[in-house]
Design an enzyme around this catalytic site. Structure first.
Site, PDB file in Angstrom:
ATOM      1  N   TRP A   1       0.797  -1.228   0.000  1.00 54.40           N
ATOM      2  CA  TRP A   1       0.000   0.000   0.000  1.00 54.40           C
ATOM      3  C   TRP A   1       0.832   1.281   0.000  1.00 54.40           C
ATOM      4  CZ3 TRP A   1      -5.347  -0.184  -0.173  1.00 54.40           C
ATOM      5  CH2 TRP A   1      -5.923  -1.440   0.032  1.00 54.40           C
TER       6      TRP A   1
ATOM      7  N   HIS B   1      -4.145   5.537   5.146  1.00 53.94           N
ATOM      8  CA  HIS B   1      -3.922   6.806   4.449  1.00 53.94           C
ATOM      9  C   HIS B   1      -4.551   6.771   3.060  1.00 53.94           C
ATOM     10  CE1 HIS B   1      -1.143   9.978   2.653  1.00 53.94           C
ATOM     11  NE2 HIS B   1      -1.646  10.588   3.709  1.00 53.94           N
ATOM     12  N   ASP B   2      -4.366   5.650   2.355  1.00 55.39           N
ATOM     13  CA  ASP B   2      -4.951   5.495   1.014  1.00 55.39           C
ATOM     14  C   ASP B   2      -6.474   5.543   1.046  1.00 55.39           C
ATOM     15  OD1 ASP B   2      -2.429   5.233  -0.038  1.00 55.39           O
ATOM     16  OD2 ASP B   2      -2.678   3.166  -0.718  1.00 55.39           O
TER      17      ASP B   2
ATOM     18  N   ASP C   1      -3.453  13.197   6.953  1.00 54.04           N
ATOM     19  CA  ASP C   1      -1.991  13.253   6.939  1.00 54.04           C
ATOM     20  C   ASP C   1      -1.425  13.210   8.357  1.00 54.04           C
ATOM     21  OD1 ASP C   1      -1.392  13.134   4.228  1.00 54.04           O
ATOM     22  OD2 ASP C   1      -1.491  15.302   3.959  1.00 54.04           O
TER      23      ASP C   1
ATOM     24  N   GLY D   1       3.006   3.793  -1.587  1.00 54.68           N
ATOM     25  CA  GLY D   1       3.471   4.284  -2.876  1.00 54.68           C
ATOM     26  C   GLY D   1       2.292   4.740  -3.697  1.00 54.68           C
TER      27      GLY D   1
ATOM     28  N   GLY E   1      -0.771   4.255  -5.496  1.00 58.66           N
ATOM     29  CA  GLY E   1      -1.782   3.205  -5.573  1.00 58.66           C
ATOM     30  C   GLY E   1      -1.447   2.062  -4.634  1.00 58.66           C
TER      31      GLY E   1
END
Length: 134
Positions: free
Chosen positions: A8, A34-35, A64, A10, A12
């Site tokens: 997860w 976070h994604d 964040d 990076g 995408g």
């Protein structure tokens, strides 16, 4: 590019589903959360009266901040350190949040504002804010 040992962390993800994590599970779990931030602004998108002129997605400061704290508290000290350095230090990004109008910067380091001064007599509005250094 995905950080080695994660699925997860990076651009995408390369997981087969939301419950799959890579070898560095703690770091990967931080990246997955976070994604999945519910308040994001894609490149070129306008939202909350702001336009994201960056070439990458920007997130709410809540997401964040949660990511930062998660990485700092991760059991995967080395991978979380490198992921944190890449996201918070190398990528020149900002986050957004609802706050009283910013009038200046009370404390700055390495070109980033650490403490903003605001006009509390005026109503809150969404604005861009610098991310903390990792």
């Amino acid at each position: 590019i995905i950080y080695p040992g994660t699925l997860w962390c990076g651009h995408g993800n390369v997981s087969s589903g939301p419950n799959e994590l890579g070898r560095f599970k703690h770091t990967d779990a931080c990246c997955r959360t976070h994604d999945m931030c519910p308040d994001v602004m894609s490149a070129g998108e306008s939202k909350h009266g702001l336009t994201n002129t960056a070439s990458h997605t920007r997130l709410s400061c809540d997401c964040d901040d949660t990511f930062y704290d998660c990485l700092k508290n991760s059991g995967d000290k080395i991978s979380s350190y490198f992921v944190g350095k890449m996201y918070f230090n190398l990528i020149d990004t900002k986050c957004y949040k609802l706050e009283h109008p910013v009038t200046g910067c009370g404390e700055r380091t390495e070109g980033r504002c650490l403490r903003y001064t605001v006009d509390k007599s005026k109503p809150k509005a969404y604005q861009w804010f610098d991310l903390r250094k990792y």
